[in-house]
Design a protein around this motif. Sequence first.
Motif, PDB file in Angstrom:
ATOM      1  N   HIS A  45      28.142  20.062  19.675  1.00  0.00           N
ATOM      2  CA  HIS A  45      26.811  19.759  19.148  1.00  0.00           C
ATOM      3  C   HIS A  45      26.811  18.354  18.577  1.00  0.00           C
ATOM      4  CE1 HIS A  45      28.797  21.017  15.406  1.00  0.00           C
ATOM      5  NE2 HIS A  45      27.867  20.314  14.771  1.00  0.00           N
ATOM      6  N   THR A  46      25.864  17.589  19.005  1.00  0.00           N
ATOM      7  CA  THR A  46      25.684  16.220  18.547  1.00  0.00           C
ATOM      8  C   THR A  46      24.230  16.026  18.218  1.00  0.00           C
ATOM      9  OG1 THR A  46      25.228  15.366  20.744  1.00  0.00           O
ATOM     10  CG2 THR A  46      27.526  15.448  20.108  1.00  0.00           C
ATOM     11  N   ALA A  47      23.931  14.832  17.769  1.00  0.00           N
ATOM     12  CA  ALA A  47      22.551  14.583  17.356  1.00  0.00           C
ATOM     13  C   ALA A  47      21.614  14.443  18.526  1.00  0.00           C
ATOM     14  CB  ALA A  47      22.494  13.316  16.502  1.00  0.00           C
ATOM     15  N   THR A  48      22.144  14.132  19.691  1.00  0.00           N
ATOM     16  CA  THR A  48      21.255  13.878  20.816  1.00  0.00           C
ATOM     17  C   THR A  48      21.527  14.770  21.975  1.00  0.00           C
ATOM     18  OG1 THR A  48      22.731  12.142  21.542  1.00  0.00           O
ATOM     19  CG2 THR A  48      20.886  11.469  20.213  1.00  0.00           C
ATOM     20  N   GLY A  49      22.770  14.746  22.447  1.00  0.00           N
ATOM     21  CA  GLY A  49      23.023  15.419  23.705  1.00  0.00           C
ATOM     22  C   GLY A  49      23.450  16.848  23.581  1.00  0.00           C
ATOM     23  N   GLY A  50      23.992  17.273  22.428  1.00  0.00           N
ATOM     24  CA  GLY A  50      24.541  18.613  22.325  1.00  0.00           C
ATOM     25  C   GLY A  50      23.514  19.624  21.888  1.00  0.00           C
ATOM     26  N   VAL A  51      23.952  20.903  21.759  1.00  0.00           N
ATOM     27  CA  VAL A  51      23.081  22.004  21.331  1.00  0.00           C
ATOM     28  C   VAL A  51      23.422  22.328  19.897  1.00  0.00           C
ATOM     29  CG1 VAL A  51      22.413  24.379  21.718  1.00  0.00           C
ATOM     30  CG2 VAL A  51      22.964  22.916  23.658  1.00  0.00           C
ATOM     31  N   LEU A  52      22.466  22.244  19.005  1.00  0.00           N
ATOM     32  CA  LEU A  52      22.675  22.559  17.592  1.00  0.00           C
ATOM     33  C   LEU A  52      22.069  23.931  17.334  1.00  0.00           C
ATOM     34  CD1 LEU A  52      23.926  21.195  15.157  1.00  0.00           C
ATOM     35  CD2 LEU A  52      21.666  20.389  14.501  1.00  0.00           C
ATOM     36  N   ILE A  53      22.932  24.920  17.189  1.00  0.00           N
ATOM     37  CA  ILE A  53      22.456  26.300  17.087  1.00  0.00           C
ATOM     38  C   ILE A  53      21.902  26.555  15.691  1.00  0.00           C
ATOM     39  CG2 ILE A  53      23.159  28.707  17.227  1.00  0.00           C
ATOM     40  CD1 ILE A  53      23.038  27.095  19.848  1.00  0.00           C
TER      41      ILE A  53
ATOM     42  N   MET B 206      15.961  30.500   2.428  1.00  0.00           N
ATOM     43  CA  MET B 206      14.775  31.356   2.571  1.00  0.00           C
ATOM     44  C   MET B 206      14.255  31.792   1.200  1.00  0.00           C
ATOM     45  SD  MET B 206      15.057  33.724   5.963  1.00  0.00           S
ATOM     46  CE  MET B 206      16.283  34.829   5.305  1.00  0.00           C
ATOM     47  N   LEU B 207      15.150  32.097   0.264  1.00  0.00           N
ATOM     48  CA  LEU B 207      14.721  32.476  -1.079  1.00  0.00           C
ATOM     49  C   LEU B 207      13.961  31.327  -1.732  1.00  0.00           C
ATOM     50  CD1 LEU B 207      14.617  34.304  -3.515  1.00  0.00           C
ATOM     51  CD2 LEU B 207      16.945  33.606  -4.104  1.00  0.00           C
ATOM     52  N   TYR B 208      14.462  30.105  -1.570  1.00  0.00           N
ATOM     53  CA  TYR B 208      13.756  28.933  -2.104  1.00  0.00           C
ATOM     54  C   TYR B 208      12.353  28.838  -1.487  1.00  0.00           C
ATOM     55  CZ  TYR B 208      12.669  24.060  -3.194  1.00  0.00           C
ATOM     56  OH  TYR B 208      12.068  22.920  -3.638  1.00  0.00           O
ATOM     57  N   GLU B 209      12.270  29.065  -0.189  1.00  0.00           N
ATOM     58  CA  GLU B 209      10.986  28.934   0.501  1.00  0.00           C
ATOM     59  C   GLU B 209      10.009  30.017   0.062  1.00  0.00           C
ATOM     60  OE1 GLU B 209       9.378  28.202   5.077  1.00  0.00           O
ATOM     61  OE2 GLU B 209      11.474  28.684   4.712  1.00  0.00           O
ATOM     62  N   LEU B 210      10.501  31.230  -0.156  1.00  0.00           N
ATOM     63  CA  LEU B 210       9.634  32.309  -0.628  1.00  0.00           C
ATOM     64  C   LEU B 210       9.089  31.997  -2.015  1.00  0.00           C
ATOM     65  CD1 LEU B 210      11.753  35.393   0.492  1.00  0.00           C
ATOM     66  CD2 LEU B 210       9.559  34.740   1.435  1.00  0.00           C
ATOM     67  N   LEU B 211       9.934  31.409  -2.873  1.00  0.00           N
ATOM     68  CA  LEU B 211       9.539  31.137  -4.251  1.00  0.00           C
ATOM     69  C   LEU B 211       8.585  29.953  -4.361  1.00  0.00           C
ATOM     70  CD1 LEU B 211      13.019  31.587  -5.967  1.00  0.00           C
ATOM     71  CD2 LEU B 211      11.079  33.142  -6.141  1.00  0.00           C
ATOM     72  N   THR B 212       8.747  28.951  -3.499  1.00  0.00           N
ATOM     73  CA  THR B 212       7.983  27.714  -3.645  1.00  0.00           C
ATOM     74  C   THR B 212       6.929  27.504  -2.569  1.00  0.00           C
ATOM     75  OG1 THR B 212       9.547  26.409  -2.324  1.00  0.00           O
ATOM     76  CG2 THR B 212      10.020  26.660  -4.686  1.00  0.00           C
ATOM     77  N   GLY B 213       7.073  28.170  -1.420  1.00  0.00           N
ATOM     78  CA  GLY B 213       6.141  27.955  -0.322  1.00  0.00           C
ATOM     79  C   GLY B 213       6.475  26.756   0.538  1.00  0.00           C
ATOM     80  N   SER B 214       7.594  26.082   0.269  1.00  0.00           N
ATOM     81  CA  SER B 214       7.995  24.925   1.068  1.00  0.00           C
ATOM     82  C   SER B 214       9.504  24.944   1.265  1.00  0.00           C
ATOM     83  CB  SER B 214       7.573  23.624   0.387  1.00  0.00           C
ATOM     84  OG  SER B 214       8.185  23.503  -0.889  1.00  0.00           O
ATOM     85  N   LYS B 215       9.978  24.225   2.280  1.00  0.00           N
ATOM     86  CA  LYS B 215      11.406  24.146   2.542  1.00  0.00           C
ATOM     87  C   LYS B 215      12.042  23.145   1.581  1.00  0.00           C
ATOM     88  CE  LYS B 215      10.960  25.212   7.491  1.00  0.00           C
ATOM     89  NZ  LYS B 215       9.503  25.260   7.568  1.00  0.00           N
ATOM     90  N   PRO B 216      13.303  23.325   1.215  1.00  0.00           N
ATOM     91  CA  PRO B 216      13.940  22.412   0.251  1.00  0.00           C
ATOM     92  C   PRO B 216      14.175  21.023   0.813  1.00  0.00           C
ATOM     93  CG  PRO B 216      15.533  23.990   1.101  1.00  0.00           C
ATOM     94  CD  PRO B 216      14.200  24.431   1.594  1.00  0.00           C
ATOM     95  N   HIS B 217      14.474  20.923   2.106  1.00  0.00           N
ATOM     96  CA  HIS B 217      14.742  19.630   2.729  1.00  0.00           C
ATOM     97  C   HIS B 217      13.763  19.437   3.887  1.00  0.00           C
ATOM     98  CE1 HIS B 217      18.184  19.357   0.227  1.00  0.00           C
ATOM     99  NE2 HIS B 217      18.931  20.208   0.904  1.00  0.00           N
ATOM    100  N   GLU B 218      13.011  18.371   3.832  1.00  0.00           N
ATOM    101  CA  GLU B 218      12.049  18.086   4.882  1.00  0.00           C
ATOM    102  C   GLU B 218      12.179  16.627   5.308  1.00  0.00           C
ATOM    103  OE1 GLU B 218       8.464  21.209   4.022  1.00  0.00           O
ATOM    104  OE2 GLU B 218       8.413  19.320   2.914  1.00  0.00           O
ATOM    105  N   GLY B 219      11.846  16.340   6.549  1.00  0.00           N
ATOM    106  CA  GLY B 219      11.921  14.990   7.070  1.00  0.00           C
ATOM    107  C   GLY B 219      11.098  14.875   8.331  1.00  0.00           C
ATOM    108  N   GLU B 220      10.981  13.655   8.805  1.00  0.00           N
ATOM    109  CA  GLU B 220      10.184  13.432  10.001  1.00  0.00           C
ATOM    110  C   GLU B 220      10.903  13.875  11.259  1.00  0.00           C
ATOM    111  OE1 GLU B 220       9.037   9.371  10.065  1.00  0.00           O
ATOM    112  OE2 GLU B 220       7.797   9.488   8.248  1.00  0.00           O
ATOM    113  N   THR B 221      12.236  13.909  11.229  1.00  0.00           N
ATOM    114  CA  THR B 221      13.016  14.310  12.399  1.00  0.00           C
ATOM    115  C   THR B 221      14.046  15.337  11.975  1.00  0.00           C
ATOM    116  OG1 THR B 221      14.715  12.618  12.098  1.00  0.00           O
ATOM    117  CG2 THR B 221      12.758  12.007  13.391  1.00  0.00           C
ATOM    118  N   PRO B 222      14.524  16.170  12.915  1.00  0.00           N
ATOM    119  CA  PRO B 222      15.594  17.120  12.587  1.00  0.00           C
ATOM    120  C   PRO B 222      16.834  16.434  12.046  1.00  0.00           C
ATOM    121  CG  PRO B 222      14.586  17.691  14.682  1.00  0.00           C
ATOM    122  CD  PRO B 222      14.017  16.359  14.291  1.00  0.00           C
ATOM    123  N   ILE B 223      17.128  15.206  12.510  1.00  0.00           N
ATOM    124  CA  ILE B 223      18.314  14.497  12.042  1.00  0.00           C
ATOM    125  C   ILE B 223      18.199  14.211  10.546  1.00  0.00           C
ATOM    126  CG2 ILE B 223      19.561  12.311  12.211  1.00  0.00           C
ATOM    127  CD1 ILE B 223      18.954  12.285  15.169  1.00  0.00           C
TER     128      ILE B 223
END
Length: 676
Positions: free
Chosen positions: A169-177, A205-222
């Motif tokens: 798994h890499t940032a571009t070519g591999g599969v990130l499960i 998931m517990l953080y998301e249930l409590l706050t309604g948002s994900k703890p880490h967010e960004g414009e790209t998966p990287i």
Amino acid sequence: MTDREPQGQLLDGRYRVGPRIARGGMASVHEALDLRLHRTVAVKIMHPGLGDGTDFAARFVREARAAAKLSHPNVVAVYDQGEDDGTVFLAMELVTGHTLRDTIAKESPMSPARALALLEPVVSALAAAHRAGIVHRDVKPENVLIADDGRVKVADFGLAKAVGTDTQHTATGGVLIGTVSYLAPELVSEGTSDARADVYAVGVMLYELLTGSKPHEGETPIQVAYKHVHEDVPAPSLRASGVPSYVDALVARATARDRSQRPADASVLLHHLHRVSQALSSGVSDDEDLTQDLTPLLAAIPAPAAGSAPVEEHRVGDTSPEVWEPEELTGLADPDGDPSAEPGAGPSTAAAAAGPTRPARPASRPASRPASRPAPRPAGRRRWRGPVVLLLALLLASGVGLGAWWFGWARYETVPTVLGQSRASAVQELEEAGFEVDLADGVYSESVDKNHVVSSTPAPGERVLPGETVTLVLSLGVEKYPVPGLEGLTTDAARAALAEVQLELGRVKEKFSEKVESGLVIRHDPAEGKQLRPGSVVDVVVSKGRRPLNVGDWVGKDADRAEQTLERKGLVVDRSQEQYDNTVPEGFVIAQNPQGGTLFRGETVTLVVSLGPDLVTVPSVRAQGVESARQELEALGFVVETREASGYLGLGYVFSQDPSAGERIPRGSTITLTLI
């Protein structure tokens, strides 16, 4: 069937594929009919080209078989696995409902108690999987199914491993499960995972249930993956009100970037979750001991910016801090760009090719001034003093090290993990490990079978002195209460009786009753003795008293019909009174009692029935004197009228009569006498 829509196809001669109900990155899920067992199932059909041909199929079969061994009420059951003309599929239990993602969209941010109630069956399912040696690797809200009846089930066990085995798994070519928002840091930076990766995903998931948002967010998966490696999950209380500090600590423990600081597996996390749930249910707003116990030993410090000096993470009293560098995020470029990166170092770098960088060795110090030569020391003293000091230092260090090793580690024993085991099995394992066992009061549990271990104190994995007592809390099973008998109670009394066993009064339906007094319960559903969960409702039927029956007006109507109608209503008819009536035909009602209104079942209606007119035979009074004839006829109830015949002679005798003698006419009729 590789590129066309599979709906309508027959897989393995058994599963008739129906409409698609979901689609993901690895597979699409269809409703299907199992023609052999005549039941509806869910069929997961892997996307064409996923994996590497026969190797992938073999891995998929292995993992599907492992997942099929899981038997847990909160795990989506795997029925069958197969391959048909290059199509790899999995037949599973069909859960009709929605996903946890839908619940998050509708209810988040939610209370800590609600969030933990939703996650408890999820963690219970993961604990069963971890005990069986199965790691999910793709825990996310989309894989948590909530049935229409409220049951919570986890899906897709083992599938991530089947796809990810031997896959770079890499940032571009591999599969990130795994969905990037729930990936543990070690999966990103090292490409390795164990049960603690599932624990991390549950914490997110517990953080998301409590706050309604994900703890880490960004414009790209990287960018999101970079933050998982270099930034701690923030405390939920920073974004949501009403979150106690010990809930913050639970999130921090589950999402610790150093996996050694997380619970060892979902069984340990389930124990922590039960402790927090109990504190919440008891109304505890702050518990310093619980917070301190759950808080991870490492205090998270944000990762340094590219090109700056390394920033360390400190354990209290630790003299050898662990250094984190941005380069540890193997294969992922700095999302904000690193101008100091070497040319040609792209994001396709393999995960195992990078490691923490070492600080550069400082350059040699220039000789700016001559060094003064020290005064000579006696040679004999130098010969023996150095070795002695060194020996003493070694002995002292060894003694301190051995003492620290013994008092800090070696003399302690690790508490075995017995969560979910039966009482006998848990007691035997703990006693064989050298611990005393005590049983605390049992608790009800939705996920742990009756007389199986819900929690232990000290917790599994803790190190304590041999011979210490481990207190076990056993499950009382699912909390249920028998429905009490409510017949003959008022509505308020029935509600109070149900409240005593944590049940609620449901619908109240009223019905007439000939036996039960008005306002009292006739019957209820469910019936007495039925076991129900707390909060379940019981419907009751309450008496409106005896049903009033309309008598009606039957005067002048057929008595037989009146009798049939009244008896059909449940009334008693008395028609013993009969009398002649010149105006009411025979067999018809002359009078009734009561005259209309209402009666209750079993009460009596009296009918006076006509015998018809009272007929009397007209006697012959011809040739009689008029007075004698009048007396005889009036004595029979007739009315007598007289008239003179034509050619009247004044004799006063009856010449003729009308009606004539021998006719039967009603009593009271008029007879006309013609006199001569």
